[in-house]
Design a protein around this motif. Structure first.
Motif, PDB file in Angstrom:
ATOM      1  N   TYR A 198       0.853  -1.186   0.000  1.00 40.17           N
ATOM      2  CA  TYR A 198       0.000   0.000   0.000  1.00 40.17           C
ATOM      3  C   TYR A 198       0.887   1.233   0.000  1.00 40.17           C
ATOM      4  O   TYR A 198       2.078   1.165   0.314  1.00 40.17           O
ATOM      5  N   ASN A 199       0.317   2.364  -0.400  1.00 45.48           N
ATOM      6  CA  ASN A 199       1.145   3.545  -0.640  1.00 45.48           C
ATOM      7  C   ASN A 199       1.562   4.221   0.666  1.00 45.48           C
ATOM      8  O   ASN A 199       1.230   3.776   1.763  1.00 45.48           O
ATOM      9  N   GLY A 200       2.310   5.310   0.518  1.00 46.44           N
ATOM     10  CA  GLY A 200       2.888   5.963   1.672  1.00 46.44           C
ATOM     11  C   GLY A 200       1.885   6.522   2.650  1.00 46.44           C
ATOM     12  O   GLY A 200       2.230   6.817   3.798  1.00 46.44           O
ATOM     13  N   GLU A 201       0.636   6.668   2.232  1.00 52.22           N
ATOM     14  CA  GLU A 201      -0.419   7.159   3.116  1.00 52.22           C
ATOM     15  C   GLU A 201      -1.314   6.025   3.605  1.00 52.22           C
ATOM     16  O   GLU A 201      -2.360   6.262   4.203  1.00 52.22           O
ATOM     17  N   GLY A 202      -0.920   4.790   3.309  1.00 52.46           N
ATOM     18  CA  GLY A 202      -1.676   3.644   3.794  1.00 52.46           C
ATOM     19  C   GLY A 202      -2.869   3.271   2.937  1.00 52.46           C
ATOM     20  O   GLY A 202      -3.772   2.578   3.406  1.00 52.46           O
ATOM     21  N   GLY A 203      -2.890   3.715   1.695  1.00 50.81           N
ATOM     22  CA  GLY A 203      -4.038   3.429   0.832  1.00 50.81           C
ATOM     23  C   GLY A 203      -3.642   2.868  -0.521  1.00 50.81           C
ATOM     24  O   GLY A 203      -2.486   2.547  -0.784  1.00 50.81           O
ATOM     25  N   ASN A 204      -4.661   2.761  -1.396  1.00 49.27           N
ATOM     26  CA  ASN A 204      -4.488   2.296  -2.776  1.00 49.27           C
ATOM     27  C   ASN A 204      -3.717   0.983  -2.836  1.00 49.27           C
ATOM     28  O   ASN A 204      -2.800   0.820  -3.639  1.00 49.27           O
ATOM     29  N   GLN A 205      -4.111   0.046  -2.005  1.00 48.54           N
ATOM     30  CA  GLN A 205      -3.384  -1.215  -1.898  1.00 48.54           C
ATOM     31  C   GLN A 205      -3.475  -2.018  -3.189  1.00 48.54           C
ATOM     32  O   GLN A 205      -4.501  -2.059  -3.868  1.00 48.54           O
ATOM     33  N   GLN A 206      -2.368  -2.675  -3.532  1.00 54.68           N
ATOM     34  CA  GLN A 206      -2.356  -3.550  -4.689  1.00 54.68           C
ATOM     35  C   GLN A 206      -3.288  -4.740  -4.471  1.00 54.68           C
ATOM     36  O   GLN A 206      -3.505  -5.169  -3.340  1.00 54.68           O
ATOM     37  N   SER A 207      -3.797  -5.267  -5.557  1.00 55.03           N
ATOM     38  CA  SER A 207      -4.597  -6.492  -5.473  1.00 55.03           C
ATOM     39  C   SER A 207      -3.679  -7.701  -5.670  1.00 55.03           C
ATOM     40  O   SER A 207      -2.537  -7.568  -6.128  1.00 55.03           O
ATOM     41  N   LEU A 208      -4.184  -8.871  -5.354  1.00 53.77           N
ATOM     42  CA  LEU A 208      -3.402 -10.088  -5.568  1.00 53.77           C
ATOM     43  C   LEU A 208      -3.028 -10.258  -7.035  1.00 53.77           C
ATOM     44  O   LEU A 208      -1.946 -10.768  -7.354  1.00 53.77           O
ATOM     45  N   ALA A 209      -3.910  -9.804  -7.913  1.00 56.18           N
ATOM     46  CA  ALA A 209      -3.627  -9.929  -9.342  1.00 56.18           C
ATOM     47  C   ALA A 209      -2.531  -8.977  -9.803  1.00 56.18           C
ATOM     48  O   ALA A 209      -1.921  -9.178 -10.851  1.00 56.18           O
ATOM     49  N   ASP A 210      -2.252  -7.940  -8.998  1.00 57.47           N
ATOM     50  CA  ASP A 210      -1.257  -6.930  -9.378  1.00 57.47           C
ATOM     51  C   ASP A 210       0.176  -7.409  -9.193  1.00 57.47           C
ATOM     52  O   ASP A 210       1.101  -6.850  -9.796  1.00 57.47           O
ATOM     53  N   VAL A 211       0.388  -8.383  -8.316  1.00 56.30           N
ATOM     54  CA  VAL A 211       1.742  -8.666  -7.858  1.00 56.30           C
ATOM     55  C   VAL A 211       2.191 -10.061  -8.278  1.00 56.30           C
ATOM     56  O   VAL A 211       1.375 -10.971  -8.438  1.00 56.30           O
ATOM     57  N   PRO A 212       3.499 -10.239  -8.450  1.00 61.46           N
ATOM     58  CA  PRO A 212       4.015 -11.566  -8.803  1.00 61.46           C
ATOM     59  C   PRO A 212       3.964 -12.516  -7.627  1.00 61.46           C
ATOM     60  O   PRO A 212       3.758 -12.122  -6.480  1.00 61.46           O
ATOM     61  N   GLU A 213       4.203 -13.772  -7.945  1.00 59.87           N
ATOM     62  CA  GLU A 213       4.165 -14.844  -6.952  1.00 59.87           C
ATOM     63  C   GLU A 213       5.595 -15.236  -6.593  1.00 59.87           C
ATOM     64  O   GLU A 213       6.461 -15.330  -7.452  1.00 59.87           O
ATOM     65  N   ASP A 214       5.855 -15.430  -5.307  1.00 56.43           N
ATOM     66  CA  ASP A 214       7.139 -15.948  -4.841  1.00 56.43           C
ATOM     67  C   ASP A 214       6.894 -17.309  -4.211  1.00 56.43           C
ATOM     68  O   ASP A 214       5.902 -17.492  -3.483  1.00 56.43           O
ATOM     69  N   THR A 215       7.786 -18.261  -4.468  1.00 57.74           N
ATOM     70  CA  THR A 215       7.597 -19.610  -3.938  1.00 57.74           C
ATOM     71  C   THR A 215       8.772 -20.000  -3.059  1.00 57.74           C
ATOM     72  O   THR A 215       9.902 -19.517  -3.227  1.00 57.74           O
ATOM     73  N   TYR A 216       8.507 -20.896  -2.133  1.00 54.83           N
ATOM     74  CA  TYR A 216       9.564 -21.446  -1.286  1.00 54.83           C
ATOM     75  C   TYR A 216       9.210 -22.899  -0.962  1.00 54.83           C
ATOM     76  O   TYR A 216       8.049 -23.200  -0.636  1.00 54.83           O
TER      77      TYR A 216
END
Length: 218
Positions: A198-216
């Motif tokens: 989320y942005n510097g003011e705590g808003g406009n959070q990314q959705s799950l579809a916006d971000v890549p996947e990391d695996t372990y």
């Protein structure tokens, strides 16, 4: 419950994406036989317009569940020069690093405290403590009097560009580092992560579809 973005700012600037995340499984010597992962996050461009992220996990890569919210950036960066392999006390080599956020700092401690695991860092998958931090530029340091291969981690050579995270110490892990405890039934299985900033003011959070996947794989 997942982070609730601030309505006042949620329609403004898009949050920064994260730098390469810390996802690290310490040895039982570090965790005192507790099975856990360490997770650390920081925002690109020196954490500008980044105030944290929600951590989501999945066991099948499809259905994600909320785990926790990271509200402070980890002190992360990268090596600006290679570091050769050395065992035990390494008083000959220099760990040269640049922090992603040049407003964050690294401080010196005594050689005795370094030997006890203060100023503990992760470089690739080697745990290294340092005593002396010498500023060489904005957010750049030469770290010397190194204690290599701590807590059973494997000593190795490291190339320029290798990932660096300052962890704190075994007894007082930096508050920005998230600890995820897991059961022995997960050994050999793969877990999937997504980190929605989320942005510097705590808003406009990314959705799950916006971000890549990391695996372990545990």
């Amino acid at each position: 419950q997942a982070h609730a973005p601030s309505n006042r700012y949620s329609g403004q600037l898009a949050p920064a994406f994260i730098n390469p995340p810390l996802i690290y499984e310490p040895s039982p010597l570090y965790t005192q036989s507790v099975l856990e992962l360490l997770i650390g996050l920081s925002g690109q461009n020196g954490n500008q317009n980044w105030a944290g992220a929600d951590v989501w996990y999945s066991l099948d890569g499809t259905t994600y569940q909320f785990y926790a919210t990271v509200t402070a950036p980890a002190n992360q960066g990268f090596l600006t020069a290679s570091l050769p392999a050395a065992s035990g006390i390494d008083a000959a080599d220099t760990l040269a690093v640049a922090l992603y956020d040049d407003t964050m700092t690294l401080s010196s401690v005594s050689e005795t405290l370094a030997q006890q695991g203060m100023n503990l860092c992760l470089v690739d998958s080697e745990l290294i403590a340092f005593a002396t931090a010498t500023v060489t530029g904005a957010g750049q340091y030469n770290l010397t009097y190194l204690v290599r291969g701590m807590y059973g981690s494997t000593v190795a050579s490291h190339s320029a560009g290798a990932q660096f995270t300052h962890l704190g110490s075994l007894t007082k892990l930096d508050s920005s580092i998230l600890r995820l405890v897991y059961s022995s039934s997960m050994v050999g299985k793969t877990i999937y992560f997504k980190f929605t900033s989320y942005n510097g003011e705590g808003g406009n959070q990314q959705s799950l579809a916006d971000v890549p996947e990391d695996t372990y794989t545990f």
